[in-house]
Design an enzyme around this catalytic site. Structure first.
Site, short mmCIF file in Angstrom:
data_model
loop_
_atom_site.label_atom_id
_atom_site.label_comp_id
_atom_site.label_asym_id
_atom_site.label_seq_id
_atom_site.Cartn_x
_atom_site.Cartn_y
_atom_site.Cartn_z
N TYR A 113 5.11 -5.59 7.76
CA TYR A 113 4.62 -4.45 6.98
C TYR A 113 4.89 -4.67 5.50
O TYR A 113 5.92 -5.23 5.13
CB TYR A 113 5.35 -3.19 7.44
CG TYR A 113 4.86 -1.93 6.78
CD1 TYR A 113 3.75 -1.26 7.28
CD2 TYR A 113 5.48 -1.42 5.65
CE1 TYR A 113 3.29 -0.11 6.67
CE2 TYR A 113 5.03 -0.26 5.04
CZ TYR A 113 3.92 0.39 5.56
OH TYR A 113 3.45 1.53 4.95
N TRP A 115 3.21 -3.82 1.16
CA TRP A 115 2.08 -3.67 0.24
C TRP A 115 1.70 -4.97 -0.45
O TRP A 115 0.65 -5.07 -1.05
CB TRP A 115 2.44 -2.63 -0.81
CG TRP A 115 2.11 -1.23 -0.41
CD1 TRP A 115 2.45 -0.62 0.76
CD2 TRP A 115 1.38 -0.28 -1.18
NE1 TRP A 115 1.97 0.67 0.76
CE2 TRP A 115 1.31 0.91 -0.42
CE3 TRP A 115 0.78 -0.30 -2.43
CZ2 TRP A 115 0.67 2.05 -0.88
CZ3 TRP A 115 0.15 0.85 -2.88
CH2 TRP A 115 0.08 2.00 -2.10
P1 PGD Z 1 7.24 -3.34 -1.52
O1 PGD Z 1 8.40 -3.19 -2.45
O2 PGD Z 1 5.90 -2.97 -2.05
O3 PGD Z 1 7.64 -2.39 -0.29
O4 PGD Z 1 7.51 -0.77 1.62
P2 PGD Z 1 7.00 -2.26 1.18
O5 PGD Z 1 7.69 -3.26 2.05
O6 PGD Z 1 5.52 -2.30 1.09
O7 PGD Z 1 7.24 -4.82 -0.92
C1 PGD Z 1 6.20 -5.73 -1.11
C2 PGD Z 1 6.76 -7.14 -1.29
O8 PGD Z 1 5.69 -8.09 -1.33
C3 PGD Z 1 7.51 -7.33 -2.60
O9 PGD Z 1 8.79 -7.84 -2.33
C4 PGD Z 1 6.66 -8.36 -3.38
O10 PGD Z 1 7.42 -9.22 -4.21
C5 PGD Z 1 5.99 -9.13 -2.27
N1 PGD Z 1 4.74 -9.80 -2.66
C6 PGD Z 1 3.87 -9.43 -3.61
N2 PGD Z 1 2.81 -10.29 -3.64
C7 PGD Z 1 3.02 -11.22 -2.68
C8 PGD Z 1 2.27 -12.37 -2.20
O11 PGD Z 1 1.19 -12.67 -2.66
N3 PGD Z 1 2.79 -13.08 -1.17
C9 PGD Z 1 3.98 -12.74 -0.63
N4 PGD Z 1 4.40 -13.50 0.40
N5 PGD Z 1 4.72 -11.68 -1.05
C10 PGD Z 1 4.24 -10.92 -2.05
C11 PGD Z 1 6.92 0.41 1.15
C12 PGD Z 1 7.21 1.59 2.12
O12 PGD Z 1 8.55 2.09 1.94
C13 PGD Z 1 6.24 2.71 1.97
S1 PGD Z 1 4.56 2.32 1.84
C14 PGD Z 1 6.62 4.02 2.02
S2 PGD Z 1 5.52 5.28 1.69
C15 PGD Z 1 7.98 4.43 2.44
N6 PGD Z 1 8.57 5.35 1.53
C16 PGD Z 1 9.86 5.70 1.70
C17 PGD Z 1 10.41 6.97 1.29
O13 PGD Z 1 9.74 7.82 0.70
N7 PGD Z 1 11.72 7.21 1.55
C18 PGD Z 1 12.51 6.32 2.17
N8 PGD Z 1 13.79 6.61 2.36
N9 PGD Z 1 12.02 5.12 2.55
C19 PGD Z 1 10.73 4.79 2.36
N10 PGD Z 1 10.26 3.55 2.78
C20 PGD Z 1 8.85 3.23 2.80
#
Ligand code: PGD
Length: 775
Positions: A113, A115
């Site tokens: 999972y 973004w």
């Molecule tokens: P990101 O920090 O966006 O978090 O959780 P998600 O895991 O999506 O992580 C994306 C990672 O992808 C980053 O580390 C980035 O460096 C890496 N990345 C970017 N580009 C690339 C690429 O091209 N290749 C590779 N291999 N990696 C790449 C988000 C999730 O957290 C979401 S959507 C929600 S809505 C939730 N919200 C909450 C909340 O409100 N409250 C709590 N307590 N917890 C939550 N967790 C959830």
């Protein structure tokens, strides 16, 4: 308006831009000239290409290199060893061979999972799924951390889940027709900067301001004033966190007892009204869900509840709930109660009235979605049927073979040998991180592709260094964005970083699936291929070369829509996909599951966290743990804008002046935020915009456990060390991380270092020094 300079066009989840690049790194970010309100998150990109937290080359955890796969009690604490690409590909291919030929694809967790980054081809999750499918498949995950509770509930109530969330009544329609918008959880501006795939034109805040200027009443229901600031809202009813369902049922009760509800609407469009009316009026359980009853639970004056219900019945009213309201234990209940309230008002399907969900939870909600497909990398076929609700990952790893409930099914967790993660950060997005870390250490092998030394990368065995979007060509597009953007590479890959596609192609070559995975195309040939497939749907679209040279194609926006308008116009011709074809105000199907935590109609259920124990006395503050304003999730937490938001070098915690005074705290103080699950450091911000008894802290600070402190102390302020790892209910098993009980105390003594701010080699060197750790 001038076009984006074509040679530099690019996009991110938080906006289109053209970078200024000098000596291989971003020195300036110029927002797209099409964007009326560019996001300050763009500043996080400055210095992000050559940052010291980039992963320079493939790395393997020392213990895995020495001992091979197996449970690893020190995974996350051990040093990494740099390895050549050829060697790492051989070793990883060997491990994949071992697992696929032994326990098989049912032992590979590829849910992965996250973004990742904008870009339709180099979409990390799409790439890993495609790759694993060529090997025989993988255990997937279903639903999202964002709206996983509603995604399971709403099909029972409205006949569709994610589809409904994507076709909300549009902002221009609200602006024209709505007279009163009741916003449960507000319409938080911070979340509107961001949408998956990009937002070229940030218009939502403008829509809200225009609604306020037009005299449309916007009422905030929630404990945090900032979720709908005073500039746009006309009233603030600060309900106690977690009591929205009681508040909404009381509004329903007022409508019904005062004869203000629309009986024709109930009879024509709804099923199950009798059961739910019996519940509202207390005929089935002896408790009328009156304003006075709700007032004792939610803290809002009974007269204010009654007055609001009457106002709602007298004008065109939209009821909206943010996703954070459902990202909680029993999160189904406020959502279902919101649908019930809208149904009683009889305005569902009318322009500007009815039910909405997630305005302000994500930037593109309320923007009309394109009907056609976007350029999309095919992911192939996954023959493995096994999948888990996304937020049950730690349960799966800790309890293989154990049974659990989900949406009427009794399922069993698979036994996982290998976790493969690309483009996500479970040590950001999951709850109760001490528990997740324990679960993670049980798995024999963890593989992560990452550009940066995120906590996810640090908790892997094999780390492949990934490029970032500015190092590769791609196509940017989203379901609502009026532009398809040519994402031009602006810099060469950092050190030995490779695109996910290149890494998987190399693995596929060794494993004999190269032809299937690449189909003989280079990355650039794929872009052309995907673009041509998209262009074939409309001959008026320019050819690939023109698109690439121009930097963008404008994709005409569909006309603004009204949720469930067709159903309202002709329910026989456009029935809902529910058993009755109507809106199910009570559901015989949900009732038949027999879940006490999600009965067959909307019900007030008191959160277990504050029931029956002395927990609420020991941890008297309700912490709102929501998405950050200074970055997207955990991405680029080291970036300029995110750094500027820190207080005392840690994630800020906002607290009401009375609660701060009681604890002798002032803005700028360093504190420990704690409960039974763990603790984190935070910097205090005293803020009267919060209700008393409520504190707020954003997710996304990089997990930085202080060595030797049990169960966990995060030096950076990752709020998910505190949250509970439970499903919202047995129905949806959604993420329940949006609030939790805590206490706060001043931190005394020197502050521990934040290891996550340095690459693991340097932080490992510091790990021996525990002299500054408070007991
Ligand atoms: P990101 O920090 O966006 O978090 O959780 P998600 O895991 O999506 O992580 C994306 C990672 O992808 C980053 O580390 C980035 O460096 C890496 N990345 C970017 N580009 C690339 C690429 O091209 N290749 C590779 N291999 N990696 C790449 C988000 C999730 O957290 C979401 S959507 C929600 S809505 C939730 N919200 C909450 C909340 O409100 N409250 C709590 N307590 N917890 C939550 N967790 C959830």
């Amino acid at each position: 308006m001038t076009a984006v300079p074509p040679s530099h066009s690019h996009t991110s989840h938080w906006g289109a831009f053209s970078p200024g690049i000098e000596r291989g790194d971003v020195t300036a970010v110029h927002p797209s000239p099409f964007d009326p309100a560019p996001s300050p998150l763009l500043a996080n990109l400055v210095g992000s290409l050559r940052h010291r937290l980039r992963i320079p080359r493939p790395m393997v955890r020392e213990g895995w290199l020495r001992d091979g796969p197996g449970p690893a009690p020190r995974r996350g604490d051990e040093p990494f060893v740099p390895v050549e690409w050829d060697e790492v590909i051989d070793r990883l291919a060997g491990e994949l061979r071992r697992v696929y030929s032994g326990p098989g694809p049912e032992a590979v967790f590829g849910g992965s999972y996250g973004w990742s980054s904008a870009g339709r081809f180099h979409h990390a999750q799409g790439q890993v799924h495609r790759f694993l499918n060529t090997l025989g498949g993988y255990v997937a995950s279903v639903n999202t951390y964002s709206a996983g509770t509603s995604e399971v509930l709403l099909p029972h109530v409205l006949g569709a889940g994610p589809e409904i969330l994507r076709s909300l009544t549009s902002w221009p329609v609200l602006l024209e027709h709505t007279e009163l918008m009741v916003c449960v959880g507000g319409v938080p501006a911070k979340n509107m900067a961001v949408a998956p795939g990009g937002v070229t034109e940030h218009t939502t805040e403008g829509h809200l301001a225009a609604m306020a200027a037009r005299g449309i009443e916007l009422v905030l229901i929630g404990p945090d004033r900032r979720d709908l600031p005073a500039e746009v809202s006309s009233e603030w009813l600060p309900v106690r966190p977690g009591t929205d369902a009681a508040f909404l049922l009381a509004l329903c009760h007022v409508l019904v007892t005062e004869g203000l509800h629309d009986e024709t609407f109930l009879a024509t469009y709804c099923a199950g009204s009798d059961e739910v009316l019996d519940h509202l009026l207390g005929r089935s359980d002896g408790t009328p869900k009156s304003a006075r009853w709700a007032s004792g639970l939610c803290g809002v004056d009974a007269d204010a509840i009654t007055a609001l219900a009457r106002r709602m019945a007298s004008r065109r009213t939209m009821i909206t709930l943010t996703f954070s309201v459902q990202r909680a234990e029993f999160g189904e209940q406020p959502v279902w109660a919101g649908v019930l309230l809208a149904a009683l008002l009889g305005q569902i399907g009318l322009p500007g009235g009815g039910f909405g969900h997630g305005y302000g939870s994500i930037g593109d909600n309320g923007h009309p979605a394109h009907t056609g497909t976007l350029p999309t990398l095919p992911q192939g076929h996954n023959p493995v049927r096994e999948r888990i609700p996304v937020a049950r990952i730690a349960d799966m790893l800790l309890h293989p073979g154990e049974e659990y409930d989900y949406n009427g099914e009794r399922r069993r967790y698979p036994d996982i040998e290998l976790v493969y993660w690309c483009g996500g950060n479970p040590f950001h997005h999951h709850q109760d991180l001490a528990r997740l870390r324990a679960a993670w250490r049980v798995v024999p092998t963890v593989v992560v592709h990452e550009p940066y030394w995120t906590p996810a990368a640090r908790h892997a065995d094999i780390v492949l260094p990934a490029t970032v979007t500015l190092e590769r060509d791609d196509i940017g597009a989203s379901r609502t964005d009026p532009f398809l953007t040519a994402m031009h590479a602006g810099a060469p890959p950092y050190e030995q970083a490779r695109d996910d596609y290149a890494a998987f192609s190399a693995l596929a070559a060794v494993l004999g699936t190269e032809k299937e995975y690449t189909e003989g195309r280079s990355a650039h040939e794929w872009l052309r291929h995907l673009y041509d497939g998209w262009r074939a749907h409309d001959g008026a679209r320019p050819d690939f070369d023109t698109f690439w040279a121009d930097g963008h194609v404008r994709v005409p926006a569909p006309s603004p829509g009204v949720l469930l308008a067709d159903f309202r116009r002709d329910p026989a011709a456009h029935p809902l996909a529910t058993p009755s074809g109507r809106i199910e105000l009570s559901s015989a199907v949900v009732a038949s599951f027999g879940y006490a935590d999600c009965p067959g109609h909307p019900t007030w259920l008191e959160p277990l966290e504050w029931q029956g124990s002395d927990r609420a006395r020991r941890y008297p503050l309700v912490l709102l743990a929501n998405n950050p304003a200074a970055r997207l999730h955990s991405q680029l937490d080291f970036g300029q804008h995110s750094r500027e938001s820190k207080v005392a070098g840690r994630e800020p915690i906002r607290i009401h002046p009375d609660d701060a005074a009681r604890r002798g705290l002032r803005t700028g103080d360093l504190v420990r935020v704690l409960n039974d699950r763990g603790a984190c450091l935070a910097g205090v911000v005293v803020d009267a915009d919060l209700s008393p008894g409520v504190v707020q802290m954003s997710t996304g600070a990089w997990f930085s456990p202080v060595p030797g402190v049990e169960p966990v102390l995060c030096a950076a302020g990752n709020v998910n060390v505190l949250t509970r790892d439970v499903g919202s209910s047995r129905l949806s098993q959604g993420c329940a991380g949006s609030r939790v009980l805590v206490e706060i105390e001043r931190w005394r003594g020197p502050a521990p270092a934040i290891d996550a701010e340095s690459p693991p080699d340097r932080s490992a060197a510091r790990a021996g020094d525990r002299s500054n750790v408070q007991a």
